[in-house]
Design a protein around this motif. Sequence first.
Motif, PDB file in Angstrom:
ATOM      1  N   THR A 118     -12.287   3.608 -10.643  1.00 41.93           N
ATOM      2  CA  THR A 118     -11.087   3.652 -11.478  1.00 41.93           C
ATOM      3  C   THR A 118     -10.040   4.560 -10.843  1.00 41.93           C
ATOM      4  N   LEU A 119      -8.824   4.026 -10.683  1.00 39.62           N
ATOM      5  CA  LEU A 119      -7.763   4.804 -10.046  1.00 39.62           C
ATOM      6  C   LEU A 119      -6.880   5.525 -11.050  1.00 39.62           C
ATOM      7  N   GLY A 120      -6.741   4.954 -12.220  1.00 35.70           N
ATOM      8  CA  GLY A 120      -5.866   5.574 -13.192  1.00 35.70           C
ATOM      9  C   GLY A 120      -5.888   4.790 -14.484  1.00 35.70           C
ATOM     10  N   ALA A 121      -5.394   5.434 -15.554  1.00 36.78           N
ATOM     11  CA  ALA A 121      -5.408   4.795 -16.863  1.00 36.78           C
ATOM     12  C   ALA A 121      -4.303   5.364 -17.726  1.00 36.78           C
ATOM     13  N   LEU A 122      -3.755   4.509 -18.563  1.00 38.81           N
ATOM     14  CA  LEU A 122      -2.836   4.937 -19.613  1.00 38.81           C
ATOM     15  C   LEU A 122      -3.543   4.753 -20.945  1.00 38.81           C
ATOM     16  N   GLU A 123      -3.520   5.800 -21.780  1.00 41.40           N
ATOM     17  CA  GLU A 123      -4.089   5.705 -23.120  1.00 41.40           C
ATOM     18  C   GLU A 123      -3.258   4.709 -23.943  1.00 41.40           C
ATOM     19  N   PRO A 124      -3.788   4.297 -25.116  1.00 43.91           N
ATOM     20  CA  PRO A 124      -3.037   3.308 -25.908  1.00 43.91           C
ATOM     21  C   PRO A 124      -1.608   3.773 -26.194  1.00 43.91           C
ATOM     22  N   GLY A 125      -0.665   2.902 -25.935  1.00 46.62           N
ATOM     23  CA  GLY A 125       0.741   3.207 -26.172  1.00 46.62           C
ATOM     24  C   GLY A 125       1.326   2.229 -27.175  1.00 46.62           C
ATOM     25  N   PRO A 126       2.302   2.695 -27.960  1.00 47.46           N
ATOM     26  CA  PRO A 126       2.844   1.854 -29.021  1.00 47.46           C
ATOM     27  C   PRO A 126       3.758   0.752 -28.485  1.00 47.46           C
ATOM     28  N   PRO A 127       3.910  -0.302 -29.269  1.00 50.22           N
ATOM     29  CA  PRO A 127       4.834  -1.363 -28.875  1.00 50.22           C
ATOM     30  C   PRO A 127       6.244  -0.799 -28.716  1.00 50.22           C
ATOM     31  N   LEU A 138      -2.336   3.632  -3.577  1.00 52.54           N
ATOM     32  CA  LEU A 138      -3.131   2.418  -3.412  1.00 52.54           C
ATOM     33  C   LEU A 138      -3.390   2.136  -1.945  1.00 52.54           C
ATOM     34  N   ARG A 139      -4.655   1.900  -1.648  1.00 52.68           N
ATOM     35  CA  ARG A 139      -5.038   1.442  -0.317  1.00 52.68           C
ATOM     36  C   ARG A 139      -5.233  -0.069  -0.348  1.00 52.68           C
ATOM     37  N   PRO A 140      -5.158  -0.703   0.809  1.00 52.28           N
ATOM     38  CA  PRO A 140      -5.325  -2.158   0.820  1.00 52.28           C
ATOM     39  C   PRO A 140      -6.646  -2.584   0.165  1.00 52.28           C
ATOM     40  N   ALA A 183      -5.610  -8.751 -15.259  1.00 49.88           N
ATOM     41  CA  ALA A 183      -4.902  -9.399 -14.163  1.00 49.88           C
ATOM     42  C   ALA A 183      -5.421  -8.828 -12.858  1.00 49.88           C
ATOM     43  N   THR A 184      -5.260  -9.619 -11.814  1.00 46.21           N
ATOM     44  CA  THR A 184      -5.687  -9.218 -10.468  1.00 46.21           C
ATOM     45  C   THR A 184      -4.452  -8.992  -9.608  1.00 46.21           C
ATOM     46  N   PHE A 185      -4.496  -7.965  -8.753  1.00 48.22           N
ATOM     47  CA  PHE A 185      -3.446  -7.852  -7.736  1.00 48.22           C
ATOM     48  C   PHE A 185      -4.056  -7.411  -6.414  1.00 48.22           C
ATOM     49  N   THR A 186      -3.356  -7.730  -5.357  1.00 43.43           N
ATOM     50  CA  THR A 186      -3.829  -7.423  -4.012  1.00 43.43           C
ATOM     51  C   THR A 186      -2.862  -6.438  -3.370  1.00 43.43           C
ATOM     52  N   ALA A 190       0.835  -1.202   0.000  1.00 47.34           N
ATOM     53  CA  ALA A 190       0.000   0.000   0.000  1.00 47.34           C
ATOM     54  C   ALA A 190       0.868   1.250   0.000  1.00 47.34           C
ATOM     55  N   GLY A 191       0.297   2.332  -0.503  1.00 50.77           N
ATOM     56  CA  GLY A 191       0.992   3.618  -0.502  1.00 50.77           C
ATOM     57  C   GLY A 191       1.196   4.131  -1.912  1.00 50.77           C
ATOM     58  N   HIS A 192       2.195   4.983  -2.059  1.00 50.77           N
ATOM     59  CA  HIS A 192       2.484   5.556  -3.378  1.00 50.77           C
ATOM     60  C   HIS A 192       3.224   4.529  -4.218  1.00 50.77           C
ATOM     61  N   VAL A 193       2.664   4.259  -5.368  1.00 45.64           N
ATOM     62  CA  VAL A 193       3.199   3.228  -6.250  1.00 45.64           C
ATOM     63  C   VAL A 193       3.353   3.816  -7.644  1.00 45.64           C
ATOM     64  N   ARG A 194       4.466   3.528  -8.275  1.00 49.54           N
ATOM     65  CA  ARG A 194       4.651   3.894  -9.680  1.00 49.54           C
ATOM     66  C   ARG A 194       4.679   2.624 -10.507  1.00 49.54           C
ATOM     67  N   LEU A 195       3.649   2.451 -11.351  1.00 48.65           N
ATOM     68  CA  LEU A 195       3.652   1.326 -12.278  1.00 48.65           C
ATOM     69  C   LEU A 195       4.469   1.741 -13.498  1.00 48.65           C
ATOM     70  N   VAL A 196       5.504   0.993 -13.787  1.00 47.26           N
ATOM     71  CA  VAL A 196       6.316   1.221 -14.981  1.00 47.26           C
ATOM     72  C   VAL A 196       5.877   0.167 -15.992  1.00 47.26           C
ATOM     73  N   VAL A 197       5.158   0.624 -16.996  1.00 52.50           N
ATOM     74  CA  VAL A 197       4.413  -0.269 -17.883  1.00 52.50           C
ATOM     75  C   VAL A 197       5.115  -0.363 -19.227  1.00 52.50           C
TER      76      VAL A 197
END
Length: 133
Positions: free
Chosen positions: A88-97, A107-109, A128-131, A43-50
């Motif tokens: 919805t917490l956040g979204a990335l628009e379509p990104g190229p390969p 993120l909260r628990p 996908a699911t994450f906890t 939990a907390g501040h998370v940066r998803l590097v996608v």
Amino acid sequence: MIMLAPVLGGACAGAGGSADRPATVIHVSERDFRIHIPARIPAGHVRLVVQNRGPDMHELIVVRASDPDLPLRPDASTIDEDTLAPTTLGALEPGPPGSTRDLDLHLRPGTYQVFCNMAGHYLGGMSATFTVT
Ligand SMILES: [Cu+2]
């Protein structure tokens, strides 16, 4: 370059709890038609590097939901994002390969779902699911 997320050990350093604490970096990869994300995220501040490994363009949407069966639009090939908007917490628009993009979240628990909503991609397996603990 590979950056590892901080390891949550048994010892608590009790280091001040600053609001400026850097985000935990979580690596996510997408490809036709899978999303790989760690099953557990702190939990907390998370940066998803996608990273999009292609070959198609992909988006990434994060919703708080325990049920992996998300609501479909009448077209039956995309998820009804309006219905999910309140969670919805956040979204990335379509990104190229080949692209790598960041999505910063607080993120909260709880249980969350990620998916790509390009036509047919969710049904193709891009969810996908994450906890968060
Ligand atoms: Cu996709």
